[in-house]
Scaffold this active site. Structure first.
Site, mmCIF file in Angstrom:
data_model
loop_
_atom_site.group_PDB
_atom_site.id
_atom_site.type_symbol
_atom_site.label_atom_id
_atom_site.label_comp_id
_atom_site.label_asym_id
_atom_site.label_seq_id
_atom_site.Cartn_x
_atom_site.Cartn_y
_atom_site.Cartn_z
ATOM 1 N N GLU A 1 9.943 -13.570 -13.553
ATOM 2 C CA GLU A 1 10.558 -12.501 -12.764
ATOM 3 C C GLU A 1 11.908 -12.941 -12.228
ATOM 4 O O GLU A 1 12.094 -14.098 -11.842
ATOM 5 C CB GLU A 1 9.649 -12.121 -11.589
ATOM 6 C CG GLU A 1 8.312 -11.551 -12.012
ATOM 7 C CD GLU A 1 7.519 -11.024 -10.818
ATOM 8 O OE1 GLU A 1 8.049 -10.212 -10.060
ATOM 9 O OE2 GLU A 1 6.374 -11.450 -10.661
ATOM 10 N N ASP A 2 12.848 -12.024 -12.222
ATOM 11 C CA ASP A 2 14.088 -12.178 -11.444
ATOM 12 C C ASP A 2 14.911 -13.403 -11.803
ATOM 13 O O ASP A 2 15.411 -14.098 -10.916
ATOM 14 C CB ASP A 2 13.756 -12.232 -9.946
ATOM 15 C CG ASP A 2 13.096 -10.977 -9.417
ATOM 16 O OD1 ASP A 2 12.447 -10.283 -10.207
ATOM 17 O OD2 ASP A 2 13.196 -10.708 -8.210
ATOM 18 N N CYS B 1 12.142 -4.560 -11.606
ATOM 19 C CA CYS B 1 10.952 -4.861 -12.393
ATOM 20 C C CYS B 1 10.158 -3.655 -12.895
ATOM 21 O O CYS B 1 9.936 -3.512 -14.101
ATOM 22 C CB CYS B 1 10.031 -5.792 -11.620
ATOM 23 S SG CYS B 1 9.477 -5.155 -10.027
ATOM 24 N N ASP C 1 12.174 -10.336 -16.724
ATOM 25 C CA ASP C 1 12.201 -8.866 -16.611
ATOM 26 C C ASP C 1 13.552 -8.301 -16.166
ATOM 27 O O ASP C 1 13.822 -7.132 -16.340
ATOM 28 C CB ASP C 1 11.066 -8.359 -15.710
ATOM 29 C CG ASP C 1 11.104 -8.918 -14.301
ATOM 30 O OD1 ASP C 1 12.010 -9.702 -13.962
ATOM 31 O OD2 ASP C 1 10.192 -8.578 -13.511
ATOM 32 N N HIS C 2 14.410 -9.128 -15.584
ATOM 33 C CA HIS C 2 15.787 -8.730 -15.231
ATOM 34 C C HIS C 2 16.479 -9.930 -14.608
ATOM 35 O O HIS C 2 15.917 -11.027 -14.563
ATOM 36 C CB HIS C 2 15.814 -7.522 -14.277
ATOM 37 C CG HIS C 2 14.983 -7.703 -13.051
ATOM 38 N ND1 HIS C 2 15.370 -8.511 -12.008
ATOM 39 C CD2 HIS C 2 13.773 -7.206 -12.694
ATOM 40 C CE1 HIS C 2 14.440 -8.492 -11.066
ATOM 41 N NE2 HIS C 2 13.446 -7.714 -11.471
#
Length: 510
Positions: A13-14, A52, A223-224
């Site tokens: 994530e992130d 997300c 996810d980003h």
């Protein structure tokens, strides 16, 4: 089924591509660096959103969140029966599918999406000889790991001293003020990534222990982008460009510059498993199919704040359309405002000490269009949209964007209340704009006119008489955006105060 490859997804994530294999001199990521040496490292992989849940709804379905109606952060959509998570096709083909354990799809996933989805889900639960598709998600490098000292310390407690960072030696993006507070957050980001790398290494070691490494395809992706301001939630490279590494047993190390969208992840898995991709799916296999010319991104409501932004990214240039340019870049949002970096940005700005590049994003309004040359300007600081020598490129990318709006049925151009109202009639918000090419084209045209200035006033007033409330909404919004009262608009606006749509009435009242 027993002859098909095992597939493992390692997702984080992130995080942006702050990995050693991507050339970051500060990153300490030995396990992922080794994975890249054995597989393909994609340099132009992008997510369809900078946050997300909208992005993950697209990953599990292979479709844009703006087509599904899952584009608003923390919304709840209902999918039509025809649109399914791609794992259902894998299960029907004999795969054992597990998810450990984040879903966050913004719709209720059908019960047969996974064989197991929990913190205990693992490929080891399958039947003997059964191929598997297993997903493991690392949540430690989420923005909360930067913002919360307690979480940061917990996630990084096992890091050896030589995997720690010196905040003063790190390279900061120019759109941040260079202070010790910002550097501390940037340092935490790198150390959380190192903790994630160790986690990935442990799972790869488990594959080897089980004798599965040589017949398992491994994907690593995020996810980003990094969970800090002007990155997460934004459509710049800082928010949407992600690491993507794919290791196929027996393959050679490759660096690929082809454009990849996050909606392509699922279709790629299906084809690797020897399965067909449903016709309605908008993603494509980035291993088997023709390369993309562009990838697309969308930003819509983020928690409690609306800001409709769209982007088109090619190999070198990025185009951004701000549909609500009268809103500031750093519109107040509860979650990021709690972080130390956002607080520091506010503090330094109030003191009048913001560096030039950082001050750009404190502007009270935004340009309607942005164009960046990522080769010369990787931080996307110099907007080329107003330069005569780039006018043809701007026109081309503008039309590509509007074509995407028409082709995909961009539900983000409908007021959220209108989506709620229409969903009750058609059963699933996905169906609201499907098959309505003429309406999609008009909706995109008038939404763009709403931020095009006073010359568009006659067409905006005409839009107030359109049969569809969403087009009327943008007509009213455009009149309001012009700001200066024009005498002949008054009768039409007063009449529109009685519009049947609450969204139109609110826009007219403004």
């Amino acid at each position: 089924a027993a002859d098909r490859p095992n597939i493992l997804w390692l997702s984080a994530e992130d995080i942006s591509p702050h990995l050693g294999c991507y050339g970051d001199p500060h990153a300490i990521t030995p396990n992922l660096d080794q994975l890249a040496k054995e597989g393909t490292r994609y340099t132009h992989a992008f997510t369809s959103a900078g946050v997300c849940a909208p992005c993950r709804s697209g990953i599990i379905t292979g479709m844009y969140q703006t087509t599904l109606g899952t584009h608003h952060m923390r919304c709840r959509a209902q999918l039509p029966v025809s649109i399914r998570p791609f794992t259902q096709s894998l299960r029907e083909a004999g795969y054992y599918c597990t998810n450990n354990s984040k879903t966050d799809y913004q719709f209720s996933a059908p019960k047969d999406t996974w064989d197991q989805s929990s913190g205990k889900a693992h490929w080891r639960g399958r039947k003997k000889g059964q191929p598997f598709f297993a997903v493991f998600n690392f949540t430690g490098c989420h923005e909360s790991g930067i913002a919360s000292e307690e979480k940061y310390k917990s996630v990084t407690q096992a890091l050896p001293e030589n995997h720690r960072q010196n905040a003063g030696e790190l390279s900061l993006p120019p759109y941040y003020p260079d202070t010790s507070v910002v550097r501390e957050d940037w340092k935490r980001n790198y150390e959380l990534i190192s903790a994630m790398d160790a986690w990935a290494g442990r799972l790869i070691a488990q594959l080897k222990e089980d004798g599965l490494y040589d017949n398992t395809i491994i994907f690593f992706w995020s996810d980003h982008g990094v969970g800090l301001p002007r990155a997460k939630r934004w459509l710049y490279d800082s928010g949407t460009r992600v690491p993507l590494i794919v290791r196929v047993p027996g393959g050679q190390p490759v660096v690929s510059g082809r454009l990849v969208s996050s909606i392509d992840f699922g279709p790629t898995v299906l084809k690797l498993a020897g399965l067909s991709v449903p016709k309605h799916v908008q993603g494509r296999s980035f291993i088997h199919d023709a390369p993309r010319e562009f990838v697309y991104g969308a930003r819509d409501r983020m928690d409690e704040r609306y800001d409709i932004i769209r982007s088109v990214r090619g190999p070198r240039y990025r185009y951004i359309r701000n549909y609500e340019p009268l809103k500031p870049y750093y519109q107040y949002m509860n979650t990021p405002e709690k972080g130390a970096t956002m607080k520091e940005i506010r503090r330094v700005h109030a003191a009048g000490n913001m560096p030039e590049a950082a001050a750009l994003f404190m502007a009270p309004v935004k340009p309607a269009e942005e164009l960046y040359d990522l080769e010369k300007d990787p931080n996307e600081i110099r907007n080329l949209a107003g330069q005569p020598k780039h006018i043809e490129r701007l026109k081309r990318m503008r039309e590509v964007h509007l074509q995407w709006v028409r082709d995909t049925g961009d539900l983000g151009l409908l007021p959220e209340a209108e989506i709620e109202i229409r969903e009750k009639t058609v059963g699933a918000r996905y169906q609201i704009l499907q098959g309505k090419d003429k309406l999609n084209a008009e909706l995109g045209r008038v939404a763009a006119l709403a931020s095009s200035g006073v010359y568009a006033l006659p067409e905006l007033l005409q839009a107030l008489r359109h049969s569809d409330a969403a087009v009327r909404y943008w007509g009213a919004t455009g009149v309001g955006n012009i700001g200066k009262p024009v005498a002949y608009t008054k009768p039409a606006m007063i009449k529109a105060l009685k519009d049947s749509s609450p969204s139109v009435r609110i826009a007219v009242a403004r």
